[in-house]
Design a protein around this motif. Structure first.
Motif, PDB file in Angstrom:
ATOM      1  N   ILE A 212       0.846  -1.205   0.000  1.00  0.00           N
ATOM      2  CA  ILE A 212       0.000   0.000   0.000  1.00  0.00           C
ATOM      3  C   ILE A 212       0.884   1.259   0.000  1.00  0.00           C
ATOM      4  O   ILE A 212       0.636   2.210  -0.736  1.00  0.00           O
ATOM      5  CB  ILE A 212      -0.966  -0.017   1.206  1.00  0.00           C
ATOM      6  N   GLY A 213       1.948   1.209   0.797  1.00  0.00           N
ATOM      7  CA  GLY A 213       2.894   2.323   0.843  1.00  0.00           C
ATOM      8  C   GLY A 213       3.574   2.579  -0.487  1.00  0.00           C
ATOM      9  O   GLY A 213       4.041   3.683  -0.770  1.00  0.00           O
ATOM     10  N   ASN A 214       3.623   1.546  -1.334  1.00  0.00           N
ATOM     11  CA  ASN A 214       4.223   1.682  -2.658  1.00  0.00           C
ATOM     12  C   ASN A 214       3.175   1.860  -3.759  1.00  0.00           C
ATOM     13  O   ASN A 214       3.465   1.610  -4.935  1.00  0.00           O
ATOM     14  CB  ASN A 214       5.105   0.470  -2.959  1.00  0.00           C
ATOM     15  N   GLY A 215       1.946   2.242  -3.367  1.00  0.00           N
ATOM     16  CA  GLY A 215       0.947   2.582  -4.380  1.00  0.00           C
ATOM     17  C   GLY A 215       0.073   1.441  -4.866  1.00  0.00           C
ATOM     18  O   GLY A 215      -0.650   1.596  -5.857  1.00  0.00           O
ATOM     19  N   PHE A 216       0.104   0.309  -4.167  1.00  0.00           N
ATOM     20  CA  PHE A 216      -0.768  -0.810  -4.547  1.00  0.00           C
ATOM     21  C   PHE A 216      -2.109  -0.657  -3.828  1.00  0.00           C
ATOM     22  O   PHE A 216      -2.133  -0.349  -2.632  1.00  0.00           O
ATOM     23  CB  PHE A 216      -0.140  -2.151  -4.158  1.00  0.00           C
ATOM     24  N   GLU A 217      -3.208  -0.885  -4.568  1.00  0.00           N
ATOM     25  CA  GLU A 217      -4.530  -0.830  -3.934  1.00  0.00           C
ATOM     26  C   GLU A 217      -4.964  -2.221  -3.519  1.00  0.00           C
ATOM     27  O   GLU A 217      -4.885  -3.160  -4.321  1.00  0.00           O
ATOM     28  CB  GLU A 217      -5.555  -0.281  -4.930  1.00  0.00           C
ATOM     29  N   PRO A 218      -5.471  -2.368  -2.290  1.00  0.00           N
ATOM     30  CA  PRO A 218      -5.926  -3.691  -1.849  1.00  0.00           C
ATOM     31  C   PRO A 218      -7.251  -4.065  -2.528  1.00  0.00           C
ATOM     32  O   PRO A 218      -8.163  -3.245  -2.595  1.00  0.00           O
ATOM     33  CB  PRO A 218      -6.141  -3.515  -0.340  1.00  0.00           C
ATOM     34  N   ILE A 219      -7.307  -5.282  -3.020  1.00  0.00           N
ATOM     35  CA  ILE A 219      -8.508  -5.727  -3.752  1.00  0.00           C
ATOM     36  C   ILE A 219      -8.969  -7.091  -3.263  1.00  0.00           C
ATOM     37  O   ILE A 219      -8.234  -7.843  -2.629  1.00  0.00           O
ATOM     38  CB  ILE A 219      -8.247  -5.860  -5.268  1.00  0.00           C
ATOM     39  N   THR A 220     -10.224  -7.393  -3.629  1.00  0.00           N
ATOM     40  CA  THR A 220     -10.743  -8.744  -3.505  1.00  0.00           C
ATOM     41  C   THR A 220     -11.107  -9.216  -4.914  1.00  0.00           C
ATOM     42  O   THR A 220     -11.467  -8.414  -5.775  1.00  0.00           O
ATOM     43  CB  THR A 220     -11.942  -8.804  -2.548  1.00  0.00           C
ATOM     44  N   LEU A 221     -10.981 -10.521  -5.134  1.00  0.00           N
ATOM     45  CA  LEU A 221     -11.266 -11.086  -6.457  1.00  0.00           C
ATOM     46  C   LEU A 221     -12.663 -11.703  -6.502  1.00  0.00           C
ATOM     47  O   LEU A 221     -12.950 -12.565  -7.319  1.00  0.00           O
ATOM     48  CB  LEU A 221     -10.205 -12.136  -6.813  1.00  0.00           C
TER      49      LEU A 221
END
Lengths: 240, 240
Positions: free
Chosen positions: B207-216
């Protein structure tokens, strides 16, 4: 609750004992004994919190502590009817993955160009049960014995029926686009052919029985990949 | 043109000879000889109609008759970065299926809870090439050597970056819904964790590196199934 302590017990509410195979796993592998907590899944919409009663090397009794009715996470019904692949492991992984992703019924078709005319549906049933437990699905997908293509298409009762084939010169609609037009709570059935595809006669017989010809996208997919793609697209549209 | 006569020849236009393994298949298995027609795929967007020239048990020369530039059937770029499963066959089938369905790049992650810290990426490369030939994909997906999670997330250059994790108490957005907001020609990267999921520290580092948390979706998926689902959803949105 540890991962392994889920047991498949059909009709669990009306029984007091684990099926033999589950009992052996509980007692010999997990070394559970009286008083230990377990979870039961009946494959028909219920999970149960239960407690082990008398247990020995062959038998394991339980009593139910709490009944937990579960909801299905998709609307309506998804049936896949597919010609088993030459290599059993390919159709087996598809059955595992389709169960994880979520579907209701798997039918096995004997087609003109089938590479495999005999299939052990009990093996596929075991894989489906294992995947159902692993993915905590409250409803066990039904696995049907192999039937002839003709018999299947003339008796299929789904609300919306589709046949995926690879004849580029024939008119086909895009399956995912088409799904958007259907009531979400409808039942859909998708036919997927063998390695050598359906014969043109089979495609026409299906159309004559109310199946719509579809494409699953613009990729050239193996039989088992096409089956999984059909289930995934239907699941994606019907999820709640 | 028979099924088998497709050969993978990197840089085919600047060569006149099949790579050794392909040559042996052509000559020993298919018994091709001078004058026979073959198809070459360079994995970089070109198919070639070619003709066998001199051929013996070890070497097979060709000359190109026709160059056929191919189009990709999806927009932008799909990268999957995944922790290899304990059982190699599970990650291998995922690589095969993701290639059939269509993606651009596979990265292998070494995570805190990884069951496997060493992987033979050359084996996965072979499977990807085989699936590319079988499904006639004009572009070969790139297979990267395993890297540490930290190194990967801090250097990933995709336009849109996502991390799929299973912590139910953390905020996650639905991946397929989110895709609808993106430019189709963008590059996306999806991280999928090992059997025991990412650690919370890893999720936060991403998240700190710009990744968004998702569910599939709402199914409980195995690692390899989650990887394939991520590719399928991205492909479905980006297909042309």
């Amino acid at each position: 609750m540890k991962e392994e302590r889920y047991f498949f017990v059909p009709n669990a509410a009306n029984s007091t004992e684990l099926p033999e195979e589950e009992a052996q796993h509980a007692v010999r592998v997990l070394r559970l004994s009286a008083g230990d907590s377990i979870w039961l899944m009946d494959g028909a919409g219920f999970f149960y919190r239960a407690e082990v009663g008398m247990a020995n090397k062959k038998r394991c009794f339980y009593h139910i502590v709490e009944s937990l009715p579960q909801n299905k996470s998709w609307s309506g019904n998804i049936q896949l009817a597919i010609a088993p692949t030459k290599m059993m492991e390919r159709i087996e992984w598809m059955a595992e993955k389709a169960t994880e992703i979520g579907f209701d019924e798997l039918s096995l078709l004997d087609c003109k160009f089938s590479e495999r005319h005999v299939v052990r549906s009990d093996r596929i049933e075991r894989i489906v049960v294992s995947a159902m437990k692993q993915s905590r699905k409250p409803f066990k997908p039904t696995v049907n014995e192999m039937t002839s293509f003709g018999q299947f298409v003339s008796s299929c009762k789904a609300d919306y029926k589709f046949i995926a084939h690879c004849y580029n010169d024939r008119k086909r609609i895009d399956f995912f686009d088409q799904l958007q037009e259907l009531p979400k709570d409808s039942s859909v059935c998708i036919l997927v052919g063998p390695e050598g595809d359906f014969s043109i006669d089979e495609v026409e017989m299906a159309i004559g029985n109310g199946f719509e010809p579809i494409t699953l996208g613009n990729s050239r997919l193996r039989t088992e990949t096409a089956g999984l793609m059909a289930v995934t697209l239907a699941q994606l549209y019907k999820r709640i």
